[in-house]
Design an enzyme around this catalytic site. Structure first.
Site, mmCIF file in Angstrom:
data_model
loop_
_atom_site.group_PDB
_atom_site.id
_atom_site.type_symbol
_atom_site.label_atom_id
_atom_site.label_comp_id
_atom_site.label_asym_id
_atom_site.label_seq_id
_atom_site.Cartn_x
_atom_site.Cartn_y
_atom_site.Cartn_z
ATOM 1 N N TRP A 130 0.777 -1.074 0.061
ATOM 2 C CA TRP A 130 -0.001 -0.083 -0.067
ATOM 3 C C TRP A 130 0.874 1.288 0.249
ATOM 4 C CZ3 TRP A 130 -1.863 2.771 4.833
ATOM 5 C CH2 TRP A 130 -3.118 3.601 4.457
ATOM 6 N N ASP A 211 -1.537 -5.979 8.939
ATOM 7 C CA ASP A 211 -2.459 -4.895 8.381
ATOM 8 C C ASP A 211 -3.724 -5.732 7.977
ATOM 9 O OD1 ASP A 211 -3.996 -2.937 7.643
ATOM 10 O OD2 ASP A 211 -2.342 -2.230 6.398
ATOM 11 N N LYS A 246 -13.862 0.301 5.180
ATOM 12 C CA LYS A 246 -14.448 -0.447 4.078
ATOM 13 C C LYS A 246 -15.604 -1.613 4.347
ATOM 14 C CE LYS A 246 -10.523 0.810 2.671
ATOM 15 N NZ LYS A 246 -9.907 1.739 1.763
#
Ligand code: LMR
Length: 398
Positions: A130, A211, A246
């Site tokens: 990311w 993560d 999300k």
């Protein structure tokens, strides 16, 4: 003060949204930032959240500060989601969870925590990772190294390369791992590979930092957390940054968590005491509305069921759009084989589009894709898919 200072470059992901907003092309499509869109191209507030917010407004009698670590029931609900209810980690009280401002906040608080007690540790991230990972950990003072992850030939994980590198990570270093729906590649590890990684962490004594921003976007909330459960059973120290941006679509409420898991309850308490010190001097305590709304959804059985159903709908729509994209490109006779996009998991597709193609699509078609070729599949709809496929075919065939 700023006279001789050069402007900083725009953010690799959020900067695209700024450019998208100022683009006057009515056909424009933002496939940059990882934000879910429904068939109408909007990012809806989930019904479970609307209901929880109504309940919250009814019940709330104060806007007094939350504790530094956030609401305790929120922390407990996060742990249940991460480890499963009744998990030994929970019954042994050997995990400490705080409500962080989004997953990013969780990563940063965790980075500051680790830096404080492992000042010379290097952070290892997947190649690629990311776009913001390196920024967060660099800001916390870390040196950063890459471990191999994506194999652009097989379009899968280069596991031999990855495990080889992890086996030579020096003792005491930190390794950042994506639990599921790897961002940006969508290529995930299987159960046996996770077992090998955990063995490597134990044998080489590096610290895993997980993560976990996309729980529920792979297969289900239970399936997607399998790696976290494995780490929990291993009885070692690790950290997890998780996010409800999300899966509860709470993007702008900044609802995430940092969970520190330790071998014993005593150590977990020590960790929590230091996390609180770090938060206090950064943002003091978290904002309440989003976290309390999430807590209501996660602790009310009817709302939780509604949530899981809404999450499944988001997941299924993304899978449908993966197929539509691949079929659309086949129909337009593009030379490249894009079938691997169907097997990638989560919101993103690591499309294989070159930076030149990405640039061409932005400049000439107003289609915004992250450099490196990451497409937010959740931004495709049956309304824009034809335009996107036409444009990609045009770019690749010319
Ligand atoms: C993304 O990768 O697009 C998201 O995680 C949003 C962000 O903050 O970059």
């Amino acid at each position: 003060m700023w006279k001789n200072i050069e402007a900083a470059p725009a953010d690799a992901i959020l900067g695209l949204t700024e450019a998208f907003k100022s683009d006057s092309n009515t056909n424009k499509v933002n496939l940059g930032v990882g934000v879910y869109k429904d068939e109408n191209g909007t990012t809806p507030v989930l019904s479970c959240i609307k209901k929880a917010e109504n309940m919250l407004l009814e019940e709330q009698i104060t806007k007094g500060y939350l504790p530094i670590s956030g609401n305790a029931e929120y922390g407990a609900a996060v742990q249940e989601l991460l480890f499963g209810s009744g998990s030994e980690v929970i019954t042994s009280n050997r995990a400490s969870t705080i409500h962080s401002p989004g997953g990013t906040g969780g990563l940063r608080v965790g980075a500051d925590l680790v830096k404080k007690f492992k000042p010379t540790a290097t952070l290892w991230v997947s190649s690629p990772t990311w776009a913001n990972h390196k920024g967060i950990f660099t800001a916390a003072g870390f040196e950063i190294n890459d471990y191999p992850y994506y194999d652009s030939t097989t379009k899968g994980v280069n596991f031999d390369g990855m495990i080889g590198a992890l086996n030579s990570v020096p003792e005491g270093d930190v390794v950042l791992l994506h639990v599921c729906c790897h961002n940006p590649t969508g290529a995930d590890l299987n159960d046996d590979q996770w077992d090998d990684i955990i063995e490597s962490a134990k044998a080489n004594k590096w610290l895993p930092f997980l993560d976990f921003a996309y729980q529920g976007f792979g297969d289900s909330v239970e399936q997607d957390r399998r790696a976290v459960e494995k780490f929990a059973s291993a009885g070692i120290d690790f950290l997890v940054a998780s996010s409800f941006s999300k899966n509860l679509a709470l993007y702008n409420e900044r609802v995430g968590a940092l969970t520190v898991v330790s071998p014993t309850e005593k150590e977990a308490k020590v960790a929590m005491s230091h996390i609180k010190k770090i938060i206090r001097v950064n943002y003091s305590n978290p904002p309440a509305h989003g976290g309390l709304s999430a807590k209501i959804v996660l602790t009310d059985s009817a709302l939780k069921e509604l949530w899981l159903d809404e999450l499944a709908q988001m997941r299924d729509r993304i899978k449908k759009m993966r197929k539509a994209l691949v079929n659309g490109l086949i129909e337009r006779n593009v030379d490249q084989d894009f079938s691997y996009i169907i097997d990638q998991r989560g919101m993103f597709s690591f499309s294989g589009l070159s930076d030149d193609a990405v640039n061409d699509l932005k400049e000439n078609k107003s289609i915004y894709i992250v450099k490196g070729g990451r497409i937010n599949v959740a931004g495709l709809t049956s309304r824009n898919i034809h335009y996107v496929c036409d444009s990609i075919a045009d770019t690749l065939n010319n």
